[in-house]
Each structure stands twice: as C-alpha cells, then as structure tokens.
Design a protein around this motif. Structure first.
Motif, PDB file in Angstrom:
ATOM      1  N   UNK A 238     -55.244  72.914  -9.199  1.00  0.00           N
ATOM      2  CA  UNK A 238     -56.352  72.197  -9.748  1.00  0.00           C
ATOM      3  C   UNK A 238     -56.604  70.932  -8.644  1.00  0.00           C
ATOM      4  N   UNK A 239     -55.421  70.362  -8.278  1.00  0.00           N
ATOM      5  CA  UNK A 239     -55.614  69.070  -7.247  1.00  0.00           C
ATOM      6  C   UNK A 239     -56.141  69.306  -6.088  1.00  0.00           C
ATOM      7  N   UNK A 240     -56.509  70.711  -5.760  1.00  0.00           N
ATOM      8  CA  UNK A 240     -56.882  70.910  -4.519  1.00  0.00           C
ATOM      9  C   UNK A 240     -58.563  70.990  -4.721  1.00  0.00           C
ATOM     10  N   UNK A 241     -58.961  71.084  -5.800  1.00  0.00           N
ATOM     11  CA  UNK A 241     -60.541  71.067  -5.973  1.00  0.00           C
ATOM     12  C   UNK A 241     -61.275  69.963  -5.806  1.00  0.00           C
ATOM     13  N   UNK A 242     -62.532  70.001  -5.215  1.00  0.00           N
ATOM     14  CA  UNK A 242     -63.532  68.943  -4.829  1.00  0.00           C
ATOM     15  C   UNK A 242     -64.091  68.628  -6.166  1.00  0.00           C
ATOM     16  N   UNK A 243     -64.401  67.324  -6.339  1.00  0.00           N
ATOM     17  CA  UNK A 243     -64.917  66.806  -7.754  1.00  0.00           C
ATOM     18  C   UNK A 243     -66.449  66.581  -7.802  1.00  0.00           C
ATOM     19  N   UNK A 244     -66.873  66.653  -6.417  1.00  0.00           N
ATOM     20  CA  UNK A 244     -68.353  66.012  -6.041  1.00  0.00           C
ATOM     21  C   UNK A 244     -69.233  67.277  -6.346  1.00  0.00           C
ATOM     22  N   UNK A 245     -68.907  68.443  -6.538  1.00  0.00           N
ATOM     23  CA  UNK A 245     -69.703  69.543  -6.500  1.00  0.00           C
ATOM     24  C   UNK A 245     -70.833  69.607  -7.980  1.00  0.00           C
ATOM     25  N   UNK A 246     -71.540  70.516  -8.099  1.00  0.00           N
ATOM     26  CA  UNK A 246     -72.258  70.506  -9.298  1.00  0.00           C
ATOM     27  C   UNK A 246     -71.584  71.235 -10.487  1.00  0.00           C
ATOM     28  N   UNK A 247     -70.637  71.867 -10.155  1.00  0.00           N
ATOM     29  CA  UNK A 247     -69.797  72.379 -11.302  1.00  0.00           C
ATOM     30  C   UNK A 247     -68.378  71.323 -11.313  1.00  0.00           C
ATOM     31  N   UNK A 248     -68.361  70.605 -12.420  1.00  0.00           N
ATOM     32  CA  UNK A 248     -67.391  69.759 -12.805  1.00  0.00           C
ATOM     33  C   UNK A 248     -65.858  70.331 -12.894  1.00  0.00           C
ATOM     34  N   UNK A 249     -64.636  69.857 -12.549  1.00  0.00           N
ATOM     35  CA  UNK A 249     -63.489  70.407 -12.505  1.00  0.00           C
ATOM     36  C   UNK A 249     -63.177  70.969 -14.111  1.00  0.00           C
ATOM     37  N   UNK A 250     -63.718  70.255 -15.048  1.00  0.00           N
ATOM     38  CA  UNK A 250     -63.217  70.949 -16.394  1.00  0.00           C
ATOM     39  C   UNK A 250     -64.134  71.993 -16.713  1.00  0.00           C
ATOM     40  N   UNK A 251     -64.954  72.099 -16.078  1.00  0.00           N
ATOM     41  CA  UNK A 251     -65.808  73.404 -16.158  1.00  0.00           C
ATOM     42  C   UNK A 251     -65.230  74.653 -15.307  1.00  0.00           C
ATOM     43  N   UNK A 252     -64.737  74.222 -14.307  1.00  0.00           N
ATOM     44  CA  UNK A 252     -63.953  75.291 -13.295  1.00  0.00           C
ATOM     45  C   UNK A 252     -62.791  75.718 -14.118  1.00  0.00           C
ATOM     46  N   UNK A 253     -62.143  74.654 -14.788  1.00  0.00           N
ATOM     47  CA  UNK A 253     -60.783  75.217 -15.695  1.00  0.00           C
ATOM     48  C   UNK A 253     -61.187  76.156 -16.763  1.00  0.00           C
ATOM     49  N   UNK A 254     -62.346  75.745 -17.210  1.00  0.00           N
ATOM     50  CA  UNK A 254     -62.854  76.826 -18.703  1.00  0.00           C
ATOM     51  C   UNK A 254     -63.168  77.885 -17.855  1.00  0.00           C
ATOM     52  N   UNK A 255     -63.956  77.945 -17.058  1.00  0.00           N
ATOM     53  CA  UNK A 255     -64.488  79.399 -16.231  1.00  0.00           C
ATOM     54  C   UNK A 255     -63.027  80.156 -15.792  1.00  0.00           C
ATOM     55  N   UNK A 256     -61.877  79.398 -15.342  1.00  0.00           N
ATOM     56  CA  UNK A 256     -60.894  80.103 -14.694  1.00  0.00           C
ATOM     57  C   UNK A 256     -59.818  80.772 -15.980  1.00  0.00           C
ATOM     58  N   UNK A 257     -59.804  79.783 -16.764  1.00  0.00           N
ATOM     59  CA  UNK A 257     -58.822  80.179 -17.887  1.00  0.00           C
ATOM     60  C   UNK A 257     -59.263  81.169 -18.975  1.00  0.00           C
ATOM     61  N   UNK A 258     -60.644  80.999 -19.011  1.00  0.00           N
ATOM     62  CA  UNK A 258     -61.493  81.816 -19.955  1.00  0.00           C
ATOM     63  C   UNK A 258     -61.612  83.247 -19.509  1.00  0.00           C
ATOM     64  N   UNK A 259     -61.027  83.503 -18.288  1.00  0.00           N
ATOM     65  CA  UNK A 259     -61.573  84.940 -17.919  1.00  0.00           C
ATOM     66  C   UNK A 259     -60.048  85.658 -17.847  1.00  0.00           C
TER      67      UNK A 259
END
Length: 357
Positions: A238-259
C-alpha cells in the motif's frame, strides 16, 4: 482560470498549430493495421519508413536496419518530439509541460538503476533510452560508469531538479538493496509531485487533469493486479500506491480486499472497462497481465484523442499529444517484438493498443 478569446489565441495559437502539425504525422489506424499485416520485419519497416519515423530509421540503416536497432529509432523519435513540446509550449506553461515530460527523465534513471543491479552495461540498455532531458543518453552513459547503484544515484543528484526524489530512492535502496524498490519510490514521488500540477490544470483545463489522473489510476491498478496474482496482503504494498489519482487509496484497499481473486477484482474496476481484456486473459494460456495494461492504455489513448480534438487553443493539445506519442511508440514496440517472436497477425491485432473510438 481558463483563458478565452483573443487572449487564448495569443497564448496558444502557435503551440496549437504546431501540435496539430505534429499530430498529423502520427501513425493512423489503417497504417498501424498494415504494419501488423506485414509478413515480416523488412515489410514492416518498408511501411514505417514512409512515416514520421523515416529520419530516425535512416540514422540506423533505413529499411536495412537490424531488428535490434529499431528500438533506437523509436526512442529517438519520442525524445525529439518531447523536446519539441517543451519548445513550443507558452512560456507561462512551460513548467507544467516540463513536469509532465519528467516521466521520461524518471524512466531513464529507473532503467539505469535496474540495469546496474543486473550487471548490465549502458550498451545493453541504450536502445531503450529516451534521448531527452536531464538524463539523456550522454548523461546516462556517464552515470552507468559509476561502480555501484549508490554512487550512481549520488552522482545523478548533483544539480538535479529531481534531487529530493532521488534522495528518497537512495534511502530506499540502502534499506532494501533492491533496484525495484528504488524505482517504485521514484514513481511514487514523481506522481505525488504531479499533484500540484493537477491542481493547476483543474483550474486551467479540467479535461487535461483527468488524463493525467487516468495515468495514475492505471499505475495503481497495475500494482493491485500484480499483487493479486501473487496473493499479497494489501499492507505489504500500500505504501507504493500513488495518492493523487481519481481512485483514493482507501477505495483501492476496498477493491483489493473485497475481491476473492484477480478475476472478480477486475470485474469491480469502474474507471476502466476491462471486460474485453478479462475475456482475453481467461482465454490466454500464458495468463499475461500485459493484456490489462494494454486495455488501460487504450482508454487513455481514447481520452487523449478526444482531448486533442476538442481542446483548441489550450494546454490540452500539448498534454494530449504527449500521451498519444508515448502510446504510439509503446504500440510499435509491442508489434515489432511480437513479429520477432513469430506471433501471427490475429494475435498481434489483439495486442494492438490502437483502436480509437
């Protein structure tokens, strides 16, 4: 604030005309299809030499160019066009264009770091170097003469506009002794610094900001896709993810952990439609993740095409062309490498990131 009328014509008239002229020299879909349909590399080159790549190909042998030299011509062409973009940009916007073009500076230095770790020489990577900017071919060749990665990064930091980014990469390398980790740090910091550019662009030209955000989203999603393939824990990367995109890091976490697996995660991605790519991935015996990268690049390509067509007299034309040219070179490399490895026309056509809507 956006500019309009006489002010816009005065500020962007010259750069818009130049970009439109540069865009007219890009390879059209029909020509790209002809390159795919060519029976071999010489036939591909006979088509390519009739395009804007003619001068660069002639530098390395023209239609008689050796296959391992084609990448030199492609890299040279991209570098030349990046230089042109900075030259033609309005002075007040040149800093923005330089910041965007900085991705090729970062690409070059990452290429050198990873090569150094493998014990490769400059000659081994020279054909992939984009001969542009702070870390052009001449500078990179000198850096590669350093005895190790740490001394190479230290030397690269001297009088560099990327000093802070490289200092962080050096710290990462000292801790982890991994060129890949250093490269990830460079990527992350470069795109985080682009956050201030996005803020300016949202005010100046909202559509341009969205293209850059799509690039960030693609990089984050590729990280998630690779991690899911290897069943990594989100906290491990998670520390390598870019925080300035349209998908926020917490949304990326939900996407990843929810699949539960890669396929179910791909289905839940909303910013890119990867349904076609998922079907190809499932049918692909080698299960190549490149399929998803190509799908996302195609989406960015289409966004850039629309941006170029509808962003008359704005910085949008320059930004759109930068992404289009990068994808054009990416596409040509895939097609030529595919032909070299004996892939058929149908398989190459599926790999083509060149199908504008």
């Amino acid at each position: 604030m956006p500019v309009a009328g006489y002010e816009a014509a005065s500020l962007y008239g010259y750069s818009t005309a130049r970009v439109k002229a540069m865009e007219s020299k890009m390879i059209r879909k029909e020509v790209m299809q002809s390159i795919i349909n060519a029976k071999d590399i010489p036939n591909m080159l006979s088509i390519l030499v009739q395009t804007d790549y003619k001068k660069n190909l002639e530098e390395y042998g023209g239609v008689n160019i050796k296959s391992d030299m084609i990448d030199f011509a492609l890299s040279k062409n991209l570098g030349n066009n990046v230089d042109k973009l900075i030259t033609i940009a309005p002075i007040v916007n040149r800093g923005i264009v330089r910041a965007i073009a900085g991705k090729w500076d970062m690409y070059n230095i990452k290429l050198a770091i990873e090569a150094k770790e493998k014990g490769s020489s400059f000659a081994d990577i020279s054909k992939y170097v984009i001969d542009y900017g702070t870390y052009n071919s001449t500078t990179l060749k000198e850096l590669m003469n350093e005895p190790n990665i740490e001394s190479m990064i230290n030397r690269a930091m001297i009088n560099s506009p990327y000093r802070k980014t490289l200092a962080a990469a050096l710290e990462t390398y000292r801790k982890e002794k991994s060129a890949l980790s250093a490269a990830v740090t460079i990527d992350k910091l470069y795109y985080e610094q682009m956050g201030s550019i996005i803020i300016r662009l949202i005010d100046m030209h909202h559509e341009s900001a969205q293209v850059i955000k799509a690039d960030m989203d693609m990089r984050n999603l590729l990280m998630l896709i690779r991690a899911k393939r290897h069943e990594m824990k989100f906290a491990d990367f998670s520390g390598t993810l870019i925080e300035k995109g349209s998908i926020k890091v917490n949304q990326l976490r939900e996407l990843y952990e929810g699949a539960k697996d890669l396929e179910s995660m791909i289905k839940e991605i909303k910013v890119f439609d990867l349904s076609e790519e998922l079907g190809r991935y499932k049918a692909n015996k080698r299960k190549e993740l490149l399929i998803f990268e190509m799908g996302m690049k195609n989406s960015i390509f289409n966004k850039s095409i629309k941006l170029l067509k509808h962003s008359v007299l704005s910085i949008g034309t320059i930004i759109a062309y930068a992404y289009l040219k990068e994808i054009e070179v990416f596409t040509l490399r895939i097609i030529i490498k595919g032909k070299t490895y004996g892939l058929g026309r149908e398989e190459l056509a599926k790999m083509m990131v060149w199908k504008a809507e």
